[in-house]
Design an enzyme around this catalytic site. Structure first.
Site, PDB file in Angstrom:
ATOM      1  N   GLY A  15       0.847  -1.185   0.000  1.00 17.78           N
ATOM      2  CA  GLY A  15       0.000   0.000   0.000  1.00 17.78           C
ATOM      3  C   GLY A  15       0.880   1.231   0.000  1.00 17.78           C
ATOM      4  N   LYS A  21       4.004   3.151   9.419  1.00 15.80           N
ATOM      5  CA  LYS A  21       4.959   4.239   9.619  1.00 15.80           C
ATOM      6  C   LYS A  21       4.346   5.448  10.308  1.00 15.80           C
ATOM      7  CE  LYS A  21       7.743   2.871   5.710  1.00 15.80           C
ATOM      8  NZ  LYS A  21       7.833   2.997   4.275  1.00 15.80           N
ATOM      9  N   ASN A  29      -3.119  -4.765   2.443  1.00 19.64           N
ATOM     10  CA  ASN A  29      -3.941  -4.198   1.382  1.00 19.64           C
ATOM     11  C   ASN A  29      -4.262  -5.225   0.306  1.00 19.64           C
ATOM     12  OD1 ASN A  29      -3.805  -1.082   1.967  1.00 19.64           O
ATOM     13  ND2 ASN A  29      -1.783  -1.940   2.371  1.00 19.64           N
ATOM     14  N   GLU A  79      -8.263  -2.043   3.478  1.00 19.90           N
ATOM     15  CA  GLU A  79      -7.066  -2.154   4.302  1.00 19.90           C
ATOM     16  C   GLU A  79      -7.427  -2.908   5.573  1.00 19.90           C
ATOM     17  OE1 GLU A  79      -4.825   1.462   4.712  1.00 19.90           O
ATOM     18  OE2 GLU A  79      -5.724   2.256   2.887  1.00 19.90           O
ATOM     19  N   HIS A  84      -3.015  -9.006  15.593  1.00 22.42           N
ATOM     20  CA  HIS A  84      -1.988  -9.989  15.936  1.00 22.42           C
ATOM     21  C   HIS A  84      -0.644  -9.348  15.589  1.00 22.42           C
ATOM     22  CE1 HIS A  84      -0.058 -13.898  16.394  1.00 22.42           C
ATOM     23  NE2 HIS A  84       0.581 -13.670  15.272  1.00 22.42           N
ATOM     24  N   ARG A 104     -18.661   1.538  11.747  1.00 23.58           N
ATOM     25  CA  ARG A 104     -18.999   2.960  11.551  1.00 23.58           C
ATOM     26  C   ARG A 104     -18.656   3.373  10.127  1.00 23.58           C
ATOM     27  NH1 ARG A 104     -14.350   5.910  11.336  1.00 23.58           N
ATOM     28  NH2 ARG A 104     -12.503   4.948  12.233  1.00 23.58           N
TER      29      ARG A 104
END
Length: 169
Positions: A15, A21, A29, A79, A84, A104
């Site tokens: 992605g 980051k 992705n 995404e 985990h 949502r």
């Protein structure tokens, strides 16, 4: 959303590299072909469910489907944040997911509010996935019904050259 639970799988692609980051929340992705094959009633927003990388264990997950308003994406994406800790990236692996519930709609946030919202989504997913009707999907044969290529083989499958999309139930 009559299409839930929704089952799909595909190869994990690179992605934008922002989840890990910038937000500290890594995501896997799916390619455009998986995104483009979502049923019409799966609207943009945040979902929860189960995910499995390759032939590994099944874990809880949250997934954002949409345009990611914070980043002003021009292309719709899926995404998945698998709840985990993995030792290494799994680009090129097959990710199998079952989306079982909606949390949502997408919203635009500043960066700190976005991180807080995602963490709230993760906590809500953890709680909801303990419900009996959702817990049973963790054991669904979808997660074990892969062929030697790592992609599902079933009569309800639509295949492309690199991934398989399905709603087998």
């Amino acid at each position: 959303m009559k299409s839930l639970p929704y089952f799909c799988r595909g190869e994990v692609i690179r992605g934008f590299g922002r989840g890990s980051k910038e937000l500290g929340i890594p995501t896997a992705n799916f390619s455009d072909s998986v995104v483009d094959n979502l049923p019409a009633d799966i609207s943009t927003g945040i979902y929860y469910g189960w995910a499995c990388v390759g032939n590994g264990d099944v874990h809880k997950m949250v997934m954002s489907i949409g345009w990611n308003p914070y980043y002003k994406n021009t292309k719709k994406s899926m995404e998945t944040h698998v709840i985990h800790t993995f030792k290494e990236d799994f680009y090129g692996e097959v990710l199998s997911v079952v989306m079982v519930g909606y949390i949502r709609p997408e919203r635009s946030y500043d960066s700190l509010a976005l991180i807080a919202a995602i963490n709230n989504d993760i906590e809500e997913a953890k709680v909801n996935l303990e419900l009996a009707e959702h817990l049973k999907l963790r054991e669904d044969n979808f997660f074990t019904s892969t062929s030697s290529t790592g992609l599902a083989t079933t009569t309800t499958t639509t295949a492309s050259t690199s991934q398989t999309i399905m709603n087998g139930h």
